[in-house]
Design an enzyme around this catalytic site. Structure first.
Site, PDB file in Angstrom:
ATOM      1  CG  ASN A 259      -2.204  -0.781   0.955  1.00 27.81           C
ATOM      2  OD1 ASN A 259      -3.050  -0.362   0.159  1.00 27.81           O
ATOM      3  ND2 ASN A 259      -2.325  -1.936   1.586  1.00 27.81           N
TER       4      ASN A 259
ATOM      5  CD  GLU B 222      -8.840   8.296  22.972  1.00 24.89           C
ATOM      6  OE1 GLU B 222      -9.101   7.502  23.890  1.00 24.89           O
ATOM      7  OE2 GLU B 222      -8.762   9.518  23.117  1.00 24.89           O
TER       8      GLU B 222
ATOM      9  CG  MET C  37       0.441  -5.137  11.135  1.00 27.79           C
ATOM     10  SD  MET C  37      -1.198  -4.775  10.428  1.00 27.79           S
ATOM     11  CE  MET C  37      -2.078  -6.246  10.951  1.00 27.79           C
TER      12      MET C  37
ATOM     13  CB  ILE D 235      -3.179  -0.492  18.843  1.00 30.01           C
ATOM     14  CG1 ILE D 235      -3.760  -1.724  18.117  1.00 30.01           C
ATOM     15  CG2 ILE D 235      -4.292   0.448  19.284  1.00 30.01           C
ATOM     16  CD1 ILE D 235      -4.631  -2.610  18.984  1.00 30.01           C
ATOM     17  CG  LEU D 236      -0.770   4.825  16.173  1.00 30.72           C
ATOM     18  CD1 LEU D 236      -1.135   5.750  15.014  1.00 30.72           C
ATOM     19  CD2 LEU D 236       0.683   5.032  16.597  1.00 30.72           C
TER      20      LEU D 236
ATOM     21  CG  ASP E 216      -9.643  -1.652  12.821  1.00 24.09           C
ATOM     22  OD1 ASP E 216      -8.779  -0.867  12.408  1.00 24.09           O
ATOM     23  OD2 ASP E 216      -9.396  -2.846  13.078  1.00 24.09           O
TER      24      ASP E 216
ATOM     25  CG  HIS F 197      -9.664  -2.930   8.802  1.00 22.13           C
ATOM     26  ND1 HIS F 197      -8.740  -3.422   9.706  1.00 22.13           N
ATOM     27  CD2 HIS F 197     -10.728  -3.760   8.847  1.00 22.13           C
ATOM     28  CE1 HIS F 197      -9.242  -4.510  10.276  1.00 22.13           C
ATOM     29  NE2 HIS F 197     -10.456  -4.729   9.771  1.00 22.13           N
TER      30      HIS F 197
ATOM     31  CB  SER G  81     -13.085   0.136   5.180  1.00 26.50           C
ATOM     32  OG  SER G  81     -14.018  -0.903   5.022  1.00 26.50           O
TER      33      SER G  81
ATOM     34  CD  GLU H 280      -5.852  -3.802   1.540  1.00 26.13           C
ATOM     35  OE1 GLU H 280      -4.885  -3.180   1.993  1.00 26.13           O
ATOM     36  OE2 GLU H 280      -6.161  -4.942   1.950  1.00 26.13           O
TER      37      GLU H 280
HETATM   38  C1  GAR Z   1      -3.093  -4.756   4.043  1.00 25.46           C
HETATM   39  O1  GAR Z   1      -3.984  -5.755   3.616  1.00 25.46           O
HETATM   40  C2  GAR Z   1      -3.783  -3.819   5.022  1.00 25.46           C
HETATM   41  O2  GAR Z   1      -5.130  -3.578   4.728  1.00 25.46           O
HETATM   42  C3  GAR Z   1      -3.653  -4.590   6.307  1.00 25.46           C
HETATM   43  O3  GAR Z   1      -2.368  -5.140   6.282  1.00 25.46           O
HETATM   44  C4  GAR Z   1      -1.993  -5.360   4.905  1.00 25.46           C
HETATM   45  C5  GAR Z   1      -0.667  -4.686   4.684  1.00 25.46           C
HETATM   46  O4  GAR Z   1      -0.161  -4.944   3.409  1.00 25.46           O
HETATM   47  N1  GAR Z   1      -3.844  -3.750   7.437  1.00 25.46           N
HETATM   48  C6  GAR Z   1      -4.394  -4.158   8.585  1.00 25.46           C
HETATM   49  O5  GAR Z   1      -4.750  -5.297   8.763  1.00 25.46           O
HETATM   50  C7  GAR Z   1      -4.498  -3.098   9.639  1.00 25.46           C
HETATM   51  N2  GAR Z   1      -5.245  -3.578  10.753  1.00 25.46           N
HETATM   52  P1  GAR Z   1       0.976  -4.036   2.783  1.00 25.46           P
HETATM   53  O6  GAR Z   1       2.084  -3.934   3.856  1.00 25.46           O
HETATM   54  O7  GAR Z   1       1.437  -4.778   1.582  1.00 25.46           O
HETATM   55  O8  GAR Z   1       0.379  -2.702   2.484  1.00 25.46           O
END
Ligand code: GAR
Length: 190
Positions: A20, A143, A91, A93-94, A146, A110, A137, A175
């Site tokens: 992404n 806080e 990954m 959580i802030l 998601d 997400h 999404s 995405e």
């Molecule tokens: C993506 O699918 C993103 O939506 C997910 O992690 C992947 C990262 O892929 N994010 C979450 O699950 C956040 N809770 P990438 O490093 O190739 O972008």
């Protein structure tokens, strides 16, 4: 003359692969995109995405002290005059404290059709529940995990032949398509 007049200084936070991030970097280089990616922060020094960012001549910070991650990140965000944070496969959580102190918008992508499947293992849960659709999404970070306002989402069909891997691949493709669009939509409506 300013190289990117009117573009928002953006920081992207990642933890791993960074596909992404790659789509956001590509987007940011377009003349009509509304962001300029000034830095990439990772809580994982081995995140693959850091390499791509570095090759794209973007400042990377992958070695921030774990115990002081948020405070050190806040200092960098101030130093680079950051207006917007985009979480892209981040990954960690802030904390509410971080969100409050940054005080500007934070967006996240997400891999589910929120409000369905907050948290982890979204594709597995969608398949196990025999859902007909999955998706992705982009939402504002608050806080509550998601749970912030959804800015944009897109669906994909789950076929009988899909498994977690094939579904992940399909969702990832959308995405990459919708995160840049969601950012520009969000910034246009600020
Ligand atoms: C993506 O699918 C993103 O939506 C997910 O992690 C992947 C990262 O892929 N994010 C979450 O699950 C956040 N809770 P990438 O490093 O190739 O972008």
């Amino acid at each position: 003359m300013e190289k990117y007049p009117g573009k928002k200084n953006t920081a992207v936070f990642i933890s791993g692969r960074g596909s992404n991030l790659k789509s956001l970097i590509k987007h940011s280089k377009k003349k009509n995109s509304l962001i300029k990616i000034r830095l990439v922060i990772s809580n994982n020094p081995d995140a693959e995405g850091l390499k791509y960012a570095s090759r794209s001549k973007i400042k990377i910070y992958g070695n921030i002290n774990k115990s002081n991650f948020e405070n050190n990140s806040l200092k960098l965000l101030e130093k680079y005059n950051i207006d917007l944070i985009c979480l892209a496969g981040f990954m960690k959580i802030l904390s509410g404290n971080f969100i409050k102190k940054f005080s500007k918008p934070i967006l996240n992508i997400h891999p589910s059709l929120l409000p369905k499947y907050k948290g982890l293992n979204t594709h597995e849960r969608a398949i196990n529940n025999k859902d007909r659709f999955a998706g992705a999404s982009i939402h504002k970070v608050t806080e509550k995990l998601d749970s912030g306002k959804v800015i944009l989402q897109k669906k994909v069909k789950i076929l009988k032949t899909d498994n977690i891997r094939s579904l992940e691949k399909k969702v990832l493709k959308i995405e990459h398509e919708i995160y840049p669009k969601a950012i520009d939509k969000f910034l246009t409506n600020l």
